[in-house]
Design a protein around this motif. Structure first.
Motif, short mmCIF file in Angstrom:
data_model
loop_
_atom_site.label_atom_id
_atom_site.label_comp_id
_atom_site.label_asym_id
_atom_site.label_seq_id
_atom_site.Cartn_x
_atom_site.Cartn_y
_atom_site.Cartn_z
N ILE A 1 4.23 -11.51 -9.01
CA ILE A 1 3.75 -10.12 -8.94
C ILE A 1 4.35 -9.46 -7.71
O ILE A 1 4.25 -9.98 -6.59
CB ILE A 1 2.22 -10.09 -8.86
CG1 ILE A 1 1.61 -10.74 -10.11
CG2 ILE A 1 1.72 -8.65 -8.72
CD1 ILE A 1 0.11 -10.80 -10.10
N SER A 2 4.99 -8.33 -7.93
CA SER A 2 5.65 -7.64 -6.83
C SER A 2 4.63 -7.02 -5.88
O SER A 2 3.45 -6.89 -6.19
CB SER A 2 6.56 -6.54 -7.38
OG SER A 2 5.79 -5.53 -7.99
N ARG A 3 5.12 -6.62 -4.72
CA ARG A 3 4.26 -5.97 -3.74
C ARG A 3 3.67 -4.67 -4.29
O ARG A 3 2.48 -4.38 -4.11
CB ARG A 3 5.05 -5.67 -2.47
CG ARG A 3 4.23 -4.97 -1.39
CD ARG A 3 5.08 -4.68 -0.17
NE ARG A 3 4.34 -3.96 0.85
CZ ARG A 3 4.84 -3.52 1.99
NH1 ARG A 3 6.13 -3.74 2.27
NH2 ARG A 3 4.09 -2.87 2.85
N SER A 4 4.50 -3.90 -4.99
CA SER A 4 4.01 -2.64 -5.58
C SER A 4 2.93 -2.92 -6.62
O SER A 4 1.98 -2.15 -6.77
CB SER A 4 5.17 -1.88 -6.23
OG SER A 4 6.11 -1.47 -5.26
N GLY B 1 -8.59 9.73 -8.32
CA GLY B 1 -7.21 9.85 -7.89
C GLY B 1 -6.58 8.50 -7.58
O GLY B 1 -5.41 8.24 -7.92
N LEU B 2 -7.34 7.61 -6.93
CA LEU B 2 -6.83 6.27 -6.63
C LEU B 2 -6.59 5.47 -7.90
O LEU B 2 -5.61 4.72 -8.01
CB LEU B 2 -7.81 5.54 -5.72
CG LEU B 2 -7.95 6.06 -4.29
CD1 LEU B 2 -9.02 5.27 -3.53
CD2 LEU B 2 -6.62 6.00 -3.55
N VAL B 3 -7.49 5.62 -8.89
CA VAL B 3 -7.31 4.94 -10.17
C VAL B 3 -6.03 5.41 -10.84
O VAL B 3 -5.23 4.60 -11.34
CB VAL B 3 -8.52 5.18 -11.09
CG1 VAL B 3 -8.22 4.73 -12.52
CG2 VAL B 3 -9.75 4.45 -10.56
N LEU B 4 -5.81 6.72 -10.84
CA LEU B 4 -4.60 7.26 -11.45
C LEU B 4 -3.35 6.78 -10.73
O LEU B 4 -2.36 6.39 -11.37
CB LEU B 4 -4.66 8.79 -11.44
CG LEU B 4 -3.47 9.52 -12.07
CD1 LEU B 4 -3.31 9.11 -13.53
CD2 LEU B 4 -3.64 11.02 -11.95
N TRP B 5 -3.38 6.79 -9.42
CA TRP B 5 -2.25 6.32 -8.62
C TRP B 5 -1.95 4.85 -8.92
O TRP B 5 -0.80 4.46 -9.13
CB TRP B 5 -2.56 6.53 -7.14
CG TRP B 5 -1.42 6.25 -6.21
CD1 TRP B 5 -0.12 5.95 -6.53
CD2 TRP B 5 -1.47 6.26 -4.79
NE1 TRP B 5 0.63 5.76 -5.40
CE2 TRP B 5 -0.17 5.94 -4.32
CE3 TRP B 5 -2.48 6.49 -3.86
CZ2 TRP B 5 0.13 5.85 -2.96
CZ3 TRP B 5 -2.18 6.41 -2.50
CH2 TRP B 5 -0.89 6.10 -2.06
N GLY B 6 -3.00 4.05 -8.93
CA GLY B 6 -2.81 2.63 -9.23
C GLY B 6 -2.30 2.39 -10.63
O GLY B 6 -1.45 1.52 -10.86
N ALA B 7 -2.79 3.18 -11.61
CA ALA B 7 -2.33 3.03 -12.99
C ALA B 7 -0.85 3.36 -13.12
O ALA B 7 -0.10 2.68 -13.83
CB ALA B 7 -3.16 3.92 -13.91
N VAL B 8 -0.42 4.41 -12.42
CA VAL B 8 1.00 4.78 -12.45
C VAL B 8 1.85 3.68 -11.84
O VAL B 8 2.90 3.29 -12.40
CB VAL B 8 1.22 6.11 -11.72
CG1 VAL B 8 2.71 6.38 -11.53
CG2 VAL B 8 0.57 7.25 -12.48
N LEU B 9 1.43 3.13 -10.71
CA LEU B 9 2.20 2.06 -10.08
C LEU B 9 2.30 0.83 -10.97
O LEU B 9 3.37 0.23 -11.12
CB LEU B 9 1.56 1.67 -8.74
CG LEU B 9 1.82 2.59 -7.54
CD1 LEU B 9 1.12 2.03 -6.31
CD2 LEU B 9 3.31 2.72 -7.28
N LEU B 10 1.18 0.45 -11.58
CA LEU B 10 1.18 -0.74 -12.42
C LEU B 10 2.06 -0.55 -13.65
O LEU B 10 2.82 -1.44 -14.02
CB LEU B 10 -0.24 -1.09 -12.85
CG LEU B 10 -1.14 -1.68 -11.76
CD1 LEU B 10 -2.52 -1.97 -12.33
CD2 LEU B 10 -0.55 -2.96 -11.21
N SER B 11 1.95 0.60 -14.30
CA SER B 11 2.74 0.81 -15.50
C SER B 11 4.22 0.95 -15.19
O SER B 11 5.07 0.56 -15.99
CB SER B 11 2.24 2.06 -16.25
OG SER B 11 2.34 3.21 -15.43
N ARG B 12 4.53 1.47 -14.00
CA ARG B 12 5.94 1.67 -13.64
C ARG B 12 6.60 0.38 -13.19
O ARG B 12 7.76 0.12 -13.52
CB ARG B 12 6.04 2.71 -12.53
CG ARG B 12 7.45 2.95 -12.03
CD ARG B 12 7.44 3.94 -10.89
NE ARG B 12 6.90 5.23 -11.33
CZ ARG B 12 6.53 6.19 -10.50
NH1 ARG B 12 6.59 5.99 -9.19
NH2 ARG B 12 6.08 7.33 -10.96
#
Length: 308
Positions: free
Chosen positions: A100-103, A267-278
């Motif tokens: 699992i990457s750092r991101s 907002g944190l949930v959305l940010w985390g979801a974007v990072l995980l999907s990307r």
């Protein structure tokens, strides 16, 4: 906010959904991209063992979800399904290998912290276990209208992020509506047994809506990148479920200045979801995409943008 059994069953349902997500995405990428809303998509997927395994996980998730909804509030149980994303990451790593990457870890942290802070600030309360029919009518009309609008917008777009996001939005509403009807059907079972359960319209409603939501999800996964569809699906399901919990079941959340930490958590949930999907989920699942060109060639169809 909810009893521990409800939270436990909701987490088990999220884990089962995460497993289903990994398996279904692998299967969906082995069939050619279609230009429209292809009804034969599910027929193609029925011939793939990995997709059938994913469907078994969906059935398990539905059972755990019913148990969770019978013990706790809709506005608590459904937002916990946000954890499907980090659980899908972990399950994907187990099945596909790698690190699992750092991101990816940052995305997990943001999502978990955001969900916890949003639920703590909102403090949803358990309302009624049954919604009267006069509340169902406007809820069904609004949800059906939103889903139809989102699907119509998706069909007017070519393959890509906008199309995937529109299908994902319709899927999110379908998932939330399925959960709301499942809660009412579960109440019928608890109060009247199997006879009441199978005579309740909500039982057939959640079954039909659930199948429709799965069909829309398969089209969302084929239409464009996960960075477009997964955040919409993750956040949309939670927010629509919260709205249905308040309007149908008299569940309550804190307002006033509490809206600020709630919005911050979202907002944190959305940010985390974007990072995980990307970063994480796409990288995990692209390892299986080398099967898609072969499947496309066998059918005489070139792989679409979602497969590149």
């Amino acid at each position: 906010m909810a009893t521990w059994p409800a939270v436990l069953f909701a987490l088990l349902a999220a884990a089962s959904n995460a497993l289903a997500t990994v398996l279904q995405r692998r299967a969906a990428r082995t069939v050619p991209l279609s230009a429209g809303l292809r009804l034969g998509l599910l027929v193609d997927l029925l011939h793939r063992a990995v997709w059938l395994g994913g469907m078994l996980a969906v059935v398990a998730a539905a059972c755990f979800q019913a148990l969770a909804l019978s013990q706790g509030a809709l506005s608590v149980v459904q937002p916990l399904f946000v954890l499907e994303l980090p659980l899908a990451l972990l399950i994907g790593r187990v099945l596909l290998g790698g690190q699992i990457s750092r991101s990816g870890w940052i995305g997990v942290g943001l999502l978990v912290v955001g969900l916890g802070s949003a639920l703590a600030a909102a403090a949803p309360t358990i309302g009624t276990t049954h919604a009267p029919f006069d509340r169902w009518v406007p809820a069904l009309v609004v949800c059906a209208g939103v889903m139809a609008t989102a699907v119509g917008a998706a069909l007017r777009r070519g393959a890509g992020g906008v199309r995937a996001a529109c299908f994902a939005g319709a899927t999110a509403v379908g998932y939330a509506l399925t959960a709301a009807m499942l809660k009412d059907a579960t109440h019928a079972w608890q109060t009247g047994g199997p006879a009441a359960f199978f005579s309740a319209w909500q039982t057939y409603g959640f079954a039909a809506t659930g199948v429709l939501a799965i069909f829309l999800l398969e089209n969302a996964m084929q239409s464009g990148p996960l960075t477009a569809s997964q955040p919409v699906l993750t956040l949309g399901d939670a927010l629509v479920s919260l709205s249905l919990g308040v309007t149908l079941y008299d569940e309550r959340v804190r307002t006033g200045w509490w809206l600020l930490p709630e919005a911050l958590g979202v907002g944190l949930v959305l940010w985390g979801a974007v990072l995980l999907s990307r970063v994480a989920l796409v990288r995990d699942l692209t390892d299986t995409q080398d099967q898609a060109p072969a499947a496309a060639r066998d059918r005489g169809t070139a792989p679409g943008p979602a497969d590149t």
